[in-house]
Design an enzyme around this catalytic site. Structure first.
Site, PDB file in Angstrom:
ATOM      1  N   ARG A 131      27.631  34.867   4.037  1.00 11.03           N
ATOM      2  CA  ARG A 131      28.531  35.951   3.182  1.00 11.03           C
ATOM      3  C   ARG A 131      27.672  37.215   3.590  1.00 11.03           C
ATOM      4  NH1 ARG A 131      31.436  35.541  -2.187  1.00 11.03           N
ATOM      5  NH2 ARG A 131      31.659  38.155  -1.991  1.00 11.03           N
ATOM      6  N   TYR A 145      35.839  52.435   2.436  1.00  8.23           N
ATOM      7  CA  TYR A 145      35.639  53.927   1.174  1.00  8.23           C
ATOM      8  C   TYR A 145      34.572  53.431   0.591  1.00  8.23           C
ATOM      9  CZ  TYR A 145      38.627  50.474  -2.470  1.00  8.23           C
ATOM     10  OH  TYR A 145      38.148  50.167  -3.020  1.00  8.23           O
ATOM     11  N   MET A 147      32.186  53.932  -2.161  1.00  5.30           N
ATOM     12  CA  MET A 147      32.444  54.273  -3.806  1.00  5.30           C
ATOM     13  C   MET A 147      31.353  54.367  -4.792  1.00  5.30           C
ATOM     14  SD  MET A 147      33.707  50.167  -5.230  1.00  5.30           S
ATOM     15  CE  MET A 147      33.692  50.733  -7.036  1.00  5.30           C
ATOM     16  N   ASP A 148      30.843  55.282  -6.093  1.00  4.29           N
ATOM     17  CA  ASP A 148      30.069  54.952  -6.925  1.00  4.29           C
ATOM     18  C   ASP A 148      30.564  53.683  -8.811  1.00  4.29           C
ATOM     19  OD1 ASP A 148      28.026  56.334  -5.487  1.00  4.29           O
ATOM     20  OD2 ASP A 148      29.115  58.131  -6.597  1.00  4.29           O
ATOM     21  N   HIS A 172      36.614  41.519 -13.026  1.00  4.07           N
ATOM     22  CA  HIS A 172      36.707  42.428 -11.679  1.00  4.07           C
ATOM     23  C   HIS A 172      36.556  40.878 -10.944  1.00  4.07           C
ATOM     24  CE1 HIS A 172      35.817  44.828  -8.099  1.00  4.07           C
ATOM     25  NE2 HIS A 172      35.076  43.988  -7.921  1.00  4.07           N
ATOM     26  N   GLN A 185      37.190  40.950   0.860  1.00  2.00           N
ATOM     27  CA  GLN A 185      36.280  41.990   0.877  1.00  2.00           C
ATOM     28  C   GLN A 185      34.844  42.123   0.994  1.00  2.00           C
ATOM     29  OE1 GLN A 185      36.029  40.113  -1.214  1.00  2.00           O
ATOM     30  NE2 GLN A 185      34.379  41.020  -2.688  1.00  2.00           N
ATOM     31  N   SER A 223      37.086  49.631 -12.221  1.00  2.00           N
ATOM     32  CA  SER A 223      37.486  50.707 -11.450  1.00  2.00           C
ATOM     33  C   SER A 223      37.718  51.818 -12.881  1.00  2.00           C
ATOM     34  CB  SER A 223      38.077  50.176 -10.645  1.00  2.00           C
ATOM     35  OG  SER A 223      37.557  48.927 -10.401  1.00  2.00           O
TER      36      SER A 223
HETATM   37  O1  76R Z   1      30.495  38.461  -4.880  1.00  2.00           O
HETATM   38  C1  76R Z   1      32.182  37.766  -5.699  1.00  2.00           C
HETATM   39  O2  76R Z   1      32.033  37.313  -5.115  1.00  2.00           O
HETATM   40  C2  76R Z   1      31.609  37.138  -6.830  1.00  2.00           C
HETATM   41  C3  76R Z   1      32.220  38.007  -7.469  1.00  2.00           C
HETATM   42  C4  76R Z   1      32.266  39.873  -7.370  1.00  2.00           C
HETATM   43  C5  76R Z   1      31.361  40.160  -7.546  1.00  2.00           C
HETATM   44  C6  76R Z   1      29.425  40.137  -7.580  1.00  2.00           C
HETATM   45  C7  76R Z   1      32.949  40.799  -6.445  1.00  2.00           C
HETATM   46  C8  76R Z   1      34.322  39.877  -6.020  1.00  2.00           C
HETATM   47  N1  76R Z   1      32.704  41.976  -6.699  1.00  2.00           N
HETATM   48  C9  76R Z   1      31.996  41.260  -6.411  1.00  2.00           C
HETATM   49  C10 76R Z   1      31.560  43.498  -6.444  1.00  2.00           C
HETATM   50 MN1  76R Z   1      34.400  43.454  -5.798  1.00  2.00          MN
HETATM   51  N2  76R Z   1      35.411  45.046  -4.710  1.00  2.00           N
HETATM   52  C11 76R Z   1      35.047  46.069  -5.207  1.00  2.00           C
HETATM   53  C12 76R Z   1      35.967  46.924  -4.598  1.00  2.00           C
HETATM   54  O3  76R Z   1      38.560  49.272  -5.741  1.00  2.00           O
HETATM   55  C13 76R Z   1      37.964  48.987  -6.317  1.00  2.00           C
HETATM   56  O4  76R Z   1      38.687  49.669  -8.149  1.00  2.00           O
HETATM   57  C14 76R Z   1      37.106  48.192  -6.397  1.00  2.00           C
HETATM   58  C15 76R Z   1      36.870  48.285  -5.002  1.00  2.00           C
HETATM   59  C16 76R Z   1      37.657  46.065  -4.571  1.00  2.00           C
HETATM   60  C17 76R Z   1      38.152  46.363  -3.983  1.00  2.00           C
HETATM   61  C18 76R Z   1      37.004  44.704  -4.326  1.00  2.00           C
HETATM   62  C19 76R Z   1      37.272  43.633  -3.917  1.00  2.00           C
HETATM   63  N3  76R Z   1      32.755  44.646  -5.990  1.00  2.00           N
HETATM   64  C20 76R Z   1      30.707  44.251  -6.472  1.00  2.00           C
HETATM   65  C21 76R Z   1      30.479  45.384  -6.073  1.00  2.00           C
HETATM   66  C22 76R Z   1      29.196  45.389  -6.208  1.00  2.00           C
HETATM   67  C23 76R Z   1      29.704  45.845  -8.329  1.00  2.00           C
HETATM   68  C24 76R Z   1      27.500  46.111  -8.577  1.00  2.00           C
HETATM   69  O5  76R Z   1      26.641  45.238  -8.350  1.00  2.00           O
HETATM   70  O6  76R Z   1      27.685  46.997  -9.734  1.00  2.00           O
HETATM   71  C25 76R Z   1      31.757  46.542  -5.786  1.00  2.00           C
HETATM   72  C26 76R Z   1      31.188  47.799  -6.073  1.00  2.00           C
HETATM   73  C27 76R Z   1      32.605  45.967  -6.005  1.00  2.00           C
HETATM   74  C28 76R Z   1      33.553  46.642  -6.087  1.00  2.00           C
HETATM   75  N4  76R Z   1      35.763  41.839  -5.906  1.00  2.00           N
HETATM   76  C29 76R Z   1      35.035  40.815  -5.998  1.00  2.00           C
HETATM   77  C30 76R Z   1      36.755  42.206  -4.936  1.00  2.00           C
HETATM   78  C31 76R Z   1      37.642  40.917  -4.589  1.00  2.00           C
HETATM   79  C32 76R Z   1      38.914  40.455  -3.777  1.00  2.00           C
HETATM   80  C33 76R Z   1      36.590  39.660  -4.725  1.00  2.00           C
HETATM   81  C34 76R Z   1      37.232  38.398  -5.047  1.00  2.00           C
HETATM   82  C35 76R Z   1      36.649  37.582  -3.428  1.00  2.00           C
HETATM   83  C36 76R Z   1      36.940  36.400  -3.998  1.00  2.00           C
HETATM   84  O7  76R Z   1      36.969  35.560  -5.288  1.00  2.00           O
HETATM   85  O8  76R Z   1      37.527  35.671  -3.424  1.00  2.00           O
END
Ligand code: 76R
Length: 249
Positions: A131, A145, A147-148, A172, A185, A223
Protein backbone atom coordinates in the site's frame (compact mmCIF):
# COMPACT_ATOMS: atom_id res chain seq x y z
CA UNK A 1 -2.77 19.29 22.84
CA UNK A 2 -4.46 16.35 21.09
CA UNK A 3 -2.25 13.48 20.08
CA UNK A 4 -1.31 13.55 16.37
CA UNK A 5 -1.98 10.37 14.37
CA UNK A 6 1.18 8.54 13.41
CA UNK A 7 1.58 8.13 9.69
CA UNK A 8 3.42 5.63 7.55
CA UNK A 9 4.78 7.36 4.48
CA UNK A 10 5.57 5.69 1.18
CA UNK A 11 6.38 6.87 -2.31
CA UNK A 12 6.18 10.58 -3.16
CA UNK A 13 3.46 11.53 -5.62
CA UNK A 14 3.14 14.11 -8.35
CA UNK A 15 -0.20 14.59 -10.09
CA UNK A 16 0.61 16.69 -13.17
CA UNK A 17 -2.36 18.05 -15.14
CA UNK A 18 -1.81 19.58 -18.59
CA UNK A 19 -3.95 21.22 -21.20
CA UNK A 20 -2.96 20.73 -24.83
CA UNK A 21 -2.66 23.75 -27.07
CA UNK A 22 -4.34 22.03 -29.99
CA UNK A 23 -4.11 25.13 -32.19
CA UNK A 24 -0.33 25.23 -31.92
CA UNK A 25 -0.11 21.43 -32.21
CA UNK A 26 -2.06 21.52 -35.49
CA UNK A 27 0.37 24.06 -36.94
CA UNK A 28 3.23 21.56 -36.83
CA UNK A 29 4.00 19.44 -39.87
CA UNK A 30 2.98 15.78 -39.64
CA UNK A 31 6.68 14.86 -39.35
CA UNK A 32 7.25 17.28 -36.47
CA UNK A 33 4.21 15.89 -34.65
CA UNK A 34 5.42 12.35 -35.24
CA UNK A 35 8.85 13.17 -33.82
CA UNK A 36 7.29 14.78 -30.73
CA UNK A 37 5.01 11.77 -30.18
CA UNK A 38 7.96 9.39 -30.58
CA UNK A 39 10.00 11.33 -28.03
CA UNK A 40 7.05 11.41 -25.58
CA UNK A 41 6.65 7.63 -25.95
CA UNK A 42 10.35 7.14 -25.21
CA UNK A 43 9.87 9.13 -22.00
CA UNK A 44 6.91 6.94 -21.06
CA UNK A 45 8.90 3.79 -21.93
CA UNK A 46 11.51 4.90 -19.42
CA UNK A 47 8.79 5.29 -16.77
CA UNK A 48 7.53 1.80 -17.70
CA UNK A 49 11.00 0.36 -17.09
CA UNK A 50 11.14 1.91 -13.61
CA UNK A 51 7.69 0.48 -12.91
CA UNK A 52 8.73 -2.98 -14.15
CA UNK A 53 11.60 -2.84 -11.65
CA UNK A 54 9.04 -1.79 -8.97
CA UNK A 55 11.09 1.31 -8.21
CA UNK A 56 8.12 3.59 -8.83
CA UNK A 57 4.83 3.70 -10.70
CA UNK A 58 2.83 6.01 -12.95
CA UNK A 59 -0.49 6.28 -14.72
CA UNK A 60 -1.60 8.40 -17.65
CA UNK A 61 -5.24 9.46 -17.96
CA UNK A 62 -7.06 11.85 -20.30
CA UNK A 63 -9.18 14.32 -18.34
CA UNK A 64 -12.86 14.88 -19.14
CA UNK A 65 -14.06 18.50 -19.10
CA UNK A 66 -12.20 21.77 -19.47
CA UNK A 67 -9.97 21.62 -16.40
CA UNK A 68 -7.20 19.75 -18.26
CA UNK A 69 -6.60 17.38 -21.18
CA UNK A 70 -4.48 14.79 -19.43
CA UNK A 71 -3.00 13.85 -16.08
CA UNK A 72 0.26 12.04 -15.50
CA UNK A 73 0.47 10.68 -11.96
CA UNK A 74 3.97 9.59 -10.95
CA UNK A 75 5.15 7.84 -7.76
CA UNK A 76 8.84 7.75 -6.80
CA UNK A 77 10.93 7.01 -3.66
CA UNK A 78 12.13 10.63 -3.46
CA UNK A 79 10.63 14.01 -4.23
CA UNK A 80 13.83 14.87 -6.05
CA UNK A 81 13.13 12.18 -8.67
CA UNK A 82 9.64 13.61 -9.20
CA UNK A 83 11.14 17.02 -9.75
CA UNK A 84 13.68 15.61 -12.23
CA UNK A 85 10.98 13.76 -14.16
CA UNK A 86 8.84 16.88 -14.24
CA UNK A 87 11.75 18.90 -15.62
CA UNK A 88 12.53 16.17 -18.13
CA UNK A 89 8.93 16.25 -19.35
CA UNK A 90 9.07 20.04 -19.62
CA UNK A 91 12.04 19.75 -21.97
CA UNK A 92 10.27 17.35 -24.35
CA UNK A 93 9.00 18.82 -27.62
CA UNK A 94 5.42 17.88 -26.70
CA UNK A 95 5.63 20.07 -23.58
CA UNK A 96 5.86 23.14 -25.85
CA UNK A 97 2.28 22.32 -26.83
CA UNK A 98 0.95 21.86 -23.33
CA UNK A 99 -0.04 24.40 -20.69
CA UNK A 100 0.06 23.71 -16.95
CA UNK A 101 -3.49 23.18 -15.67
CA UNK A 102 -2.99 21.92 -12.09
CA UNK A 103 -0.52 19.94 -10.07
CA UNK A 104 -0.41 18.25 -6.70
CA UNK A 105 2.61 17.21 -4.61
CA UNK A 106 2.12 14.66 -1.82
CA UNK A 107 3.30 11.36 -0.35
CA UNK A 108 1.43 8.05 -0.09
CA UNK A 109 0.14 7.92 3.48
CA UNK A 110 -1.34 5.35 5.83
CA UNK A 111 -2.54 6.60 9.18
CA UNK A 112 -2.53 4.60 12.38
CA UNK A 113 -6.19 5.16 13.33
CA UNK A 114 -7.32 1.64 12.56
CA UNK A 115 -4.00 -0.17 12.92
CA UNK A 116 -3.84 -2.90 15.55
CA UNK A 117 -1.07 -3.17 18.14
CA UNK A 118 1.95 -5.10 16.95
CA UNK A 119 5.65 -5.21 17.72
CA UNK A 120 6.45 -5.80 14.07
CA UNK A 121 8.07 -3.00 12.05
CA UNK A 122 5.18 -1.98 9.75
CA UNK A 123 7.64 -1.02 7.00
CA UNK A 124 8.60 -4.73 6.86
CA UNK A 125 5.00 -5.94 6.53
CA UNK A 126 4.21 -7.11 2.97
CA UNK A 127 0.62 -5.82 2.98
CA UNK A 128 1.67 -2.42 4.32
CA UNK A 129 4.47 -2.25 1.75
CA UNK A 130 2.06 -3.01 -1.09
CA UNK A 131 0.00 0.00 0.00
CA UNK A 132 2.90 2.40 0.62
CA UNK A 133 4.64 1.51 -2.64
CA UNK A 134 1.67 0.70 -4.90
CA UNK A 135 1.85 -0.16 -8.56
CA UNK A 136 -1.01 2.04 -9.76
CA UNK A 137 -3.94 0.00 -11.07
CA UNK A 138 -4.62 0.85 -14.69
CA UNK A 139 -8.40 0.97 -14.30
CA UNK A 140 -10.60 2.52 -16.98
CA UNK A 141 -11.24 5.63 -14.87
CA UNK A 142 -9.52 7.80 -12.30
CA UNK A 143 -10.85 10.49 -9.95
CA UNK A 144 -8.62 12.94 -8.10
CA UNK A 145 -9.37 15.69 -5.60
CA UNK A 146 -7.54 17.39 -2.75
CA UNK A 147 -9.16 17.83 0.65
CA UNK A 148 -8.75 19.24 4.14
CA UNK A 149 -10.13 18.39 7.54
CA UNK A 150 -12.01 21.44 8.85
CA UNK A 151 -10.64 23.68 11.62
CA UNK A 152 -13.52 26.03 12.33
CA UNK A 153 -15.23 26.91 15.58
CA UNK A 154 -16.70 23.74 17.11
CA UNK A 155 -15.84 21.74 14.02
CA UNK A 156 -12.12 21.41 14.50
CA UNK A 157 -10.75 17.97 13.60
CA UNK A 158 -7.38 18.81 15.12
CA UNK A 159 -8.87 19.57 18.53
CA UNK A 160 -10.61 16.18 18.80
CA UNK A 161 -9.07 13.54 21.02
CA UNK A 162 -7.37 10.53 19.48
CA UNK A 163 -10.27 8.35 20.70
CA UNK A 164 -12.88 10.55 19.02
CA UNK A 165 -10.94 10.60 15.76
CA UNK A 166 -10.47 6.83 15.89
CA UNK A 167 -14.22 6.28 16.27
CA UNK A 168 -14.97 8.60 13.39
CA UNK A 169 -12.34 7.02 11.15
CA UNK A 170 -13.74 3.59 11.93
CA UNK A 171 -17.10 4.50 10.46
CA UNK A 172 -15.34 6.15 7.49
CA UNK A 173 -13.40 2.95 6.85
CA UNK A 174 -16.58 0.85 7.10
CA UNK A 175 -18.27 2.83 4.32
CA UNK A 176 -15.11 2.60 2.24
CA UNK A 177 -14.97 -1.15 2.70
CA UNK A 178 -18.30 -1.63 0.96
CA UNK A 179 -16.56 -0.44 -2.19
CA UNK A 180 -13.80 -3.05 -1.96
CA UNK A 181 -13.24 -4.52 -5.39
CA UNK A 182 -15.07 -1.63 -7.07
CA UNK A 183 -12.95 1.39 -6.10
CA UNK A 184 -9.31 1.44 -5.09
CA UNK A 185 -8.27 4.52 -3.14
CA UNK A 186 -4.81 5.95 -2.59
CA UNK A 187 -4.58 8.62 0.10
CA UNK A 188 -1.57 10.90 -0.17
CA UNK A 189 -0.62 13.35 2.56
CA UNK A 190 0.36 16.85 1.55
CA UNK A 191 0.64 18.94 4.73
CA UNK A 192 3.68 21.14 4.15
CA UNK A 193 3.81 20.14 0.46
CA UNK A 194 0.72 21.55 -1.21
CA UNK A 195 -2.37 23.68 -0.64
CA UNK A 196 -4.60 21.00 0.88
CA UNK A 197 -3.88 18.36 3.51
CA UNK A 198 -4.54 15.23 1.43
CA UNK A 199 -4.93 14.12 -2.13
CA UNK A 200 -7.56 11.48 -2.79
CA UNK A 201 -6.98 9.36 -5.90
CA UNK A 202 -9.67 6.82 -6.73
CA UNK A 203 -9.42 4.12 -9.41
CA UNK A 204 -12.42 2.23 -10.85
CA UNK A 205 -13.55 0.53 -14.04
CA UNK A 206 -17.10 1.82 -13.51
CA UNK A 207 -16.96 5.63 -13.33
CA UNK A 208 -20.34 5.80 -11.53
CA UNK A 209 -18.82 4.16 -8.45
CA UNK A 210 -16.87 7.41 -7.77
CA UNK A 211 -20.13 9.34 -7.47
CA UNK A 212 -21.74 6.67 -5.32
CA UNK A 213 -18.76 6.41 -2.94
CA UNK A 214 -18.11 10.13 -2.58
CA UNK A 215 -21.85 10.81 -2.15
CA UNK A 216 -22.25 8.15 0.51
CA UNK A 217 -19.23 9.47 2.38
CA UNK A 218 -20.71 12.98 2.43
CA UNK A 219 -23.28 11.66 4.94
CA UNK A 220 -20.61 10.16 7.18
CA UNK A 221 -19.55 12.50 9.99
CA UNK A 222 -15.87 12.58 8.97
CA UNK A 223 -16.83 14.10 5.62
CA UNK A 224 -20.15 15.77 6.56
CA UNK A 225 -18.71 17.72 9.47
CA UNK A 226 -14.99 17.81 8.83
CA UNK A 227 -14.40 17.41 5.08
CA UNK A 228 -13.50 20.38 2.88
CA UNK A 229 -12.83 19.71 -0.76
CA UNK A 230 -10.87 21.21 -3.62
CA UNK A 231 -11.38 20.72 -7.32
CA UNK A 232 -12.46 17.35 -8.70
CA UNK A 233 -10.89 15.80 -11.79
CA UNK A 234 -12.12 12.71 -13.58
CA UNK A 235 -10.35 10.96 -16.42
CA UNK A 236 -10.13 7.94 -18.68
CA UNK A 237 -7.10 5.63 -19.02
CA UNK A 238 -4.67 6.54 -21.80
CA UNK A 239 -2.65 3.47 -22.64
CA UNK A 240 0.57 3.61 -24.65
CA UNK A 241 -1.34 2.08 -27.56
CA UNK A 242 -3.88 4.95 -27.49
CA UNK A 243 -1.41 7.84 -27.57
CA UNK A 244 -1.23 8.14 -31.39
CA UNK A 245 -5.01 8.35 -31.63
CA UNK A 246 -5.24 10.86 -28.76
CA UNK A 247 -2.66 13.16 -30.38
CA UNK A 248 -3.84 12.67 -33.97
CA UNK A 249 -5.18 15.85 -35.56
O1 76R B 1 -6.21 2.68 5.39
C1 76R B 1 -7.25 1.99 5.44
O2 76R B 1 -7.81 1.45 4.47
C2 76R B 1 -7.88 1.90 6.78
C3 76R B 1 -9.09 2.74 6.90
C4 76R B 1 -8.98 4.12 6.27
C5 76R B 1 -8.22 5.23 6.69
C6 76R B 1 -7.28 5.35 7.87
C7 76R B 1 -9.68 4.51 5.07
C8 76R B 1 -10.49 3.67 4.35
N1 76R B 1 -9.42 5.83 4.81
C9 76R B 1 -8.51 6.29 5.77
C10 76R B 1 -7.97 7.57 5.84
MN1 76R B 1 -10.28 6.97 3.39
N2 76R B 1 -11.08 8.06 1.88
C11 76R B 1 -11.09 9.44 1.82
C12 76R B 1 -11.96 9.84 0.77
O3 76R B 1 -14.78 12.26 -0.38
C13 76R B 1 -14.68 12.11 0.87
O4 76R B 1 -15.66 12.34 1.62
C14 76R B 1 -13.38 11.70 1.47
C15 76R B 1 -12.33 11.26 0.46
C16 76R B 1 -12.45 8.70 0.18
C17 76R B 1 -13.41 8.60 -0.99
C18 76R B 1 -11.88 7.59 0.90
C19 76R B 1 -12.14 6.25 0.59
N3 76R B 1 -9.31 8.62 4.08
C20 76R B 1 -8.36 8.64 5.05
C21 76R B 1 -7.83 9.98 5.17
C22 76R B 1 -6.74 10.45 6.14
C23 76R B 1 -7.47 10.96 7.34
C24 76R B 1 -6.59 11.38 8.49
O5 76R B 1 -5.48 10.88 8.66
O6 76R B 1 -7.10 12.23 9.28
C25 76R B 1 -8.53 10.76 4.26
C26 76R B 1 -8.34 12.24 3.98
C27 76R B 1 -9.45 9.89 3.58
C28 76R B 1 -10.35 10.30 2.62
N4 76R B 1 -11.16 5.27 2.64
C29 76R B 1 -11.08 3.99 3.15
C30 76R B 1 -11.81 5.18 1.41
C31 76R B 1 -12.12 3.80 1.15
C32 76R B 1 -12.79 3.30 -0.13
C33 76R B 1 -11.67 3.06 2.22
C34 76R B 1 -11.80 1.55 2.45
C35 76R B 1 -10.55 0.85 2.00
C36 76R B 1 -10.70 -0.64 2.18
O7 76R B 1 -10.95 -1.06 3.32
O8 76R B 1 -10.57 -1.33 1.17
Amino acid sequence: MSEPAQTLDGWYALHDFRTINWTAWKMLTADERQAAIHEFKQYLAKLDETQDRKEGSHALYTVVGQKADFMLMILRPTMRELNELENEFNKLAIADYTLPAYSYVSVVELSSYLAGDSDEDPYENQYVRSRLYPILPKTEYVCFYPMDKRREGNDNWYMLSMEERKDLMYSHGMIGRQYAGKVKQIITGSVGFDDYEWGVTLFADDVLQFKKLVYEMRFDEVSARYGEFGEFFVGHLLENSGIDRFLHV
